[in-house]
Design a protein around this motif. Structure first.
Motif, PDB file in Angstrom:
ATOM      1  N   ASN A 194       0.832  -1.213   0.000  1.00  0.00           N
ATOM      2  CA  ASN A 194       0.000   0.000   0.000  1.00  0.00           C
ATOM      3  C   ASN A 194       0.864   1.260   0.000  1.00  0.00           C
ATOM      4  O   ASN A 194       0.753   2.122   0.876  1.00  0.00           O
ATOM      5  CB  ASN A 194      -0.949  -0.003   1.199  1.00  0.00           C
ATOM      6  N   VAL A 195       1.706   1.376  -1.017  1.00  0.00           N
ATOM      7  CA  VAL A 195       2.591   2.523  -1.174  1.00  0.00           C
ATOM      8  C   VAL A 195       2.283   3.199  -2.509  1.00  0.00           C
ATOM      9  O   VAL A 195       2.112   2.526  -3.531  1.00  0.00           O
ATOM     10  CB  VAL A 195       4.070   2.090  -1.134  1.00  0.00           C
ATOM     11  N   GLY A 196       2.220   4.522  -2.536  1.00  0.00           N
ATOM     12  CA  GLY A 196       1.984   5.237  -3.790  1.00  0.00           C
ATOM     13  C   GLY A 196       0.585   5.008  -4.329  1.00  0.00           C
ATOM     14  O   GLY A 196      -0.362   4.721  -3.587  1.00  0.00           O
ATOM     15  N   ASP A 197       0.448   5.121  -5.652  1.00  0.00           N
ATOM     16  CA  ASP A 197      -0.846   4.925  -6.303  1.00  0.00           C
ATOM     17  C   ASP A 197      -1.147   3.457  -6.541  1.00  0.00           C
ATOM     18  O   ASP A 197      -2.312   3.068  -6.686  1.00  0.00           O
ATOM     19  CB  ASP A 197      -0.869   5.662  -7.653  1.00  0.00           C
ATOM     20  N   LEU A 213      21.365 -15.423   0.394  1.00  0.00           N
ATOM     21  CA  LEU A 213      21.062 -13.996   0.474  1.00  0.00           C
ATOM     22  C   LEU A 213      19.571 -13.826   0.195  1.00  0.00           C
ATOM     23  O   LEU A 213      19.003 -14.517  -0.648  1.00  0.00           O
ATOM     24  CB  LEU A 213      21.874 -13.197  -0.549  1.00  0.00           C
ATOM     25  N   VAL A 214      18.958 -12.915   0.925  1.00  0.00           N
ATOM     26  CA  VAL A 214      17.532 -12.647   0.775  1.00  0.00           C
ATOM     27  C   VAL A 214      17.349 -11.213   0.304  1.00  0.00           C
ATOM     28  O   VAL A 214      17.856 -10.277   0.927  1.00  0.00           O
ATOM     29  CB  VAL A 214      16.785 -12.854   2.107  1.00  0.00           C
ATOM     30  N   ALA A 215      16.641 -11.045  -0.798  1.00  0.00           N
ATOM     31  CA  ALA A 215      16.337  -9.712  -1.324  1.00  0.00           C
ATOM     32  C   ALA A 215      14.836  -9.478  -1.213  1.00  0.00           C
ATOM     33  O   ALA A 215      14.039 -10.256  -1.756  1.00  0.00           O
ATOM     34  CB  ALA A 215      16.787  -9.584  -2.771  1.00  0.00           C
ATOM     35  N   ASP A 216      14.452  -8.446  -0.485  1.00  0.00           N
ATOM     36  CA  ASP A 216      13.052  -8.038  -0.386  1.00  0.00           C
ATOM     37  C   ASP A 216      12.888  -6.725  -1.132  1.00  0.00           C
ATOM     38  O   ASP A 216      13.727  -5.821  -1.012  1.00  0.00           O
ATOM     39  CB  ASP A 216      12.641  -7.864   1.069  1.00  0.00           C
ATOM     40  N   ALA A 217      11.805  -6.611  -1.893  1.00  0.00           N
ATOM     41  CA  ALA A 217      11.622  -5.433  -2.739  1.00  0.00           C
ATOM     42  C   ALA A 217      10.175  -4.967  -2.737  1.00  0.00           C
ATOM     43  O   ALA A 217       9.249  -5.776  -2.599  1.00  0.00           O
ATOM     44  CB  ALA A 217      12.074  -5.731  -4.168  1.00  0.00           C
ATOM     45  N   ILE A 218      10.010  -3.675  -2.893  1.00  0.00           N
ATOM     46  CA  ILE A 218       8.699  -3.059  -3.087  1.00  0.00           C
ATOM     47  C   ILE A 218       8.769  -2.219  -4.353  1.00  0.00           C
ATOM     48  O   ILE A 218       9.708  -1.442  -4.543  1.00  0.00           O
ATOM     49  CB  ILE A 218       8.307  -2.173  -1.895  1.00  0.00           C
ATOM     50  N   VAL A 219       7.797  -2.399  -5.231  1.00  0.00           N
ATOM     51  CA  VAL A 219       7.662  -1.580  -6.433  1.00  0.00           C
ATOM     52  C   VAL A 219       6.413  -0.725  -6.260  1.00  0.00           C
ATOM     53  O   VAL A 219       5.339  -1.236  -5.930  1.00  0.00           O
ATOM     54  CB  VAL A 219       7.546  -2.443  -7.694  1.00  0.00           C
ATOM     55  N   ALA A 220       6.548   0.571  -6.470  1.00  0.00           N
ATOM     56  CA  ALA A 220       5.418   1.486  -6.311  1.00  0.00           C
ATOM     57  C   ALA A 220       5.313   2.405  -7.514  1.00  0.00           C
ATOM     58  O   ALA A 220       6.320   2.813  -8.099  1.00  0.00           O
ATOM     59  CB  ALA A 220       5.568   2.318  -5.036  1.00  0.00           C
ATOM     60  N   ALA A 221       4.079   2.726  -7.887  1.00  0.00           N
ATOM     61  CA  ALA A 221       3.806   3.695  -8.950  1.00  0.00           C
ATOM     62  C   ALA A 221       3.316   4.987  -8.322  1.00  0.00           C
ATOM     63  O   ALA A 221       2.450   4.975  -7.438  1.00  0.00           O
ATOM     64  CB  ALA A 221       2.754   3.153  -9.908  1.00  0.00           C
ATOM     65  N   VAL A 222       3.893   6.088  -8.764  1.00  0.00           N
ATOM     66  CA  VAL A 222       3.453   7.421  -8.358  1.00  0.00           C
ATOM     67  C   VAL A 222       3.246   8.215  -9.631  1.00  0.00           C
ATOM     68  O   VAL A 222       4.209   8.561 -10.325  1.00  0.00           O
ATOM     69  CB  VAL A 222       4.485   8.116  -7.450  1.00  0.00           C
ATOM     70  N   GLY A 223       2.004   8.504  -9.967  1.00  0.00           N
ATOM     71  CA  GLY A 223       1.736   9.110 -11.261  1.00  0.00           C
ATOM     72  C   GLY A 223       2.171   8.148 -12.360  1.00  0.00           C
ATOM     73  O   GLY A 223       1.782   6.983 -12.375  1.00  0.00           O
ATOM     74  N   THR A 224       3.011   8.620 -13.265  1.00  0.00           N
ATOM     75  CA  THR A 224       3.503   7.759 -14.349  1.00  0.00           C
ATOM     76  C   THR A 224       4.945   7.308 -14.107  1.00  0.00           C
ATOM     77  O   THR A 224       5.629   6.892 -15.030  1.00  0.00           O
ATOM     78  CB  THR A 224       3.405   8.480 -15.702  1.00  0.00           C
ATOM     79  N   THR A 225       5.386   7.400 -12.864  1.00  0.00           N
ATOM     80  CA  THR A 225       6.741   6.982 -12.501  1.00  0.00           C
ATOM     81  C   THR A 225       6.679   5.752 -11.604  1.00  0.00           C
ATOM     82  O   THR A 225       5.879   5.703 -10.662  1.00  0.00           O
ATOM     83  CB  THR A 225       7.488   8.115 -11.780  1.00  0.00           C
ATOM     84  N   LEU A 226       7.522   4.768 -11.894  1.00  0.00           N
ATOM     85  CA  LEU A 226       7.640   3.571 -11.077  1.00  0.00           C
ATOM     86  C   LEU A 226       8.980   3.605 -10.355  1.00  0.00           C
ATOM     87  O   LEU A 226       9.997   4.008 -10.938  1.00  0.00           O
ATOM     88  CB  LEU A 226       7.572   2.306 -11.932  1.00  0.00           C
TER      89      LEU A 226
END
Length: 258
Positions: A194-197, A213-226
């Protein structure tokens, strides 16, 4: 930062962890060790199946590279003891690394899974501007942020979907590093951050020779930018720390959006 660089750093982290174990496990003259090569047990880290998240209607004007730079995370928004990794080309003035060399034995099977955790602009072509930053911390930890801005909401939504399609098709895959060492990868999902749009989260567990190794990631969209914020370490980052960084990244992008 290209996928070769990021994958090389994941492999380097595994190699460095293994080297550290060998050095610290050798013992001293007073108390010799009878077994200096057995790897430590990999931590048991769970994975849930990755489930795609729908992109809300996205709209707005794209950001140029200068705006992306102003919106990038700073050390003040990261955990303590992290530092910026200089870009070899932009910051150090070095010539770009060749795409491949005869000595490079890196590979990924299936090949499409080499896109996992690649910068957004690499995975979804056609961005107006993009930017990648890397930070390194103690005990083989790293934090990455990369962002890509698209011309309109349709292009941004398509990029958002494409990233998830790759993750959904790469639940398990394997590869080799530049030296030919075998590495296995497992990909799973996480709850909606629940981040950004619009946003989604995922985890990659990378294993080689008993080290993890553990990689955790969050992808967020804000307007037309990711933007993609990821943290890699021998153990998972605290979820609230990753969420805080991703939220800060979204807020900074929002402040730059016309």
């Amino acid at each position: 930062m290209g996928i070769v660089t990021r994958r090389s750093l994941l492999a380097l982290g595994l190699t460095a962890t293994a080297a550290l174990f060998v050095v610290t496990g050798c013992g001293s003259d007073e108390s010799p060790s009878t077994d200096t090569t057995t790897p430590v047990s990999a931590p048991q880290v769970g994975l849930a199946p990755f489930t795609a998240a729908p992109a809300a209607p996205l709209s707005g004007a794209p950001l140029d590279r200068d705006a992306l730079q102003r919106a990038a995370l700073t050390l003040s928004e990261l955990p303590a003891d992290f530092d910026v990794v200089p870009d070899p080309v932009d910051d150090l003035g070095l010539a770009p690394a060749p795409e491949s060399s005869e000595a490079d034995k890196s590979s990924t099977d299936p090949a499409v899974c080499a896109q996992v955790l690649a910068p957004i602009a690499t995975q979804a072509a056609g961005s107006v501007a993009d930017l990648s930053d890397m930070f390194t911390g103690p005990d083989f930890t790293s934090i990455d942020q990369d962002s890509a801005s698209y011309a309109d909401g349709a292009a941004a939504a398509a990029a958002f979907e494409k990233l998830q399609t790759t993750l959904a098709g790469c639940a398990e895959y394997s590869g080799t590093d530049a030296d030919g060492t075998t590495i296995t990868y497992r990909v799973g999902g996480a709850s909606d951050p629940n981040v950004g749009d619009a946003s989604f989260a995922f985890r990659i567990i990378t294993e080689s020779g008993g080290f993890t190794l553990v990689a955790d990631a969050i992808v967020a969209a804000v307007g037309t930018t990711l933007t993609q914020v990821s943290a890699t370490a021998p153990s998972p980052i605290a979820p609230d720390v990753l969420h805080s960084m991703a939220s800060a990244a979204a807020d900074r992008l929002r402040a730059q959006t016309p």
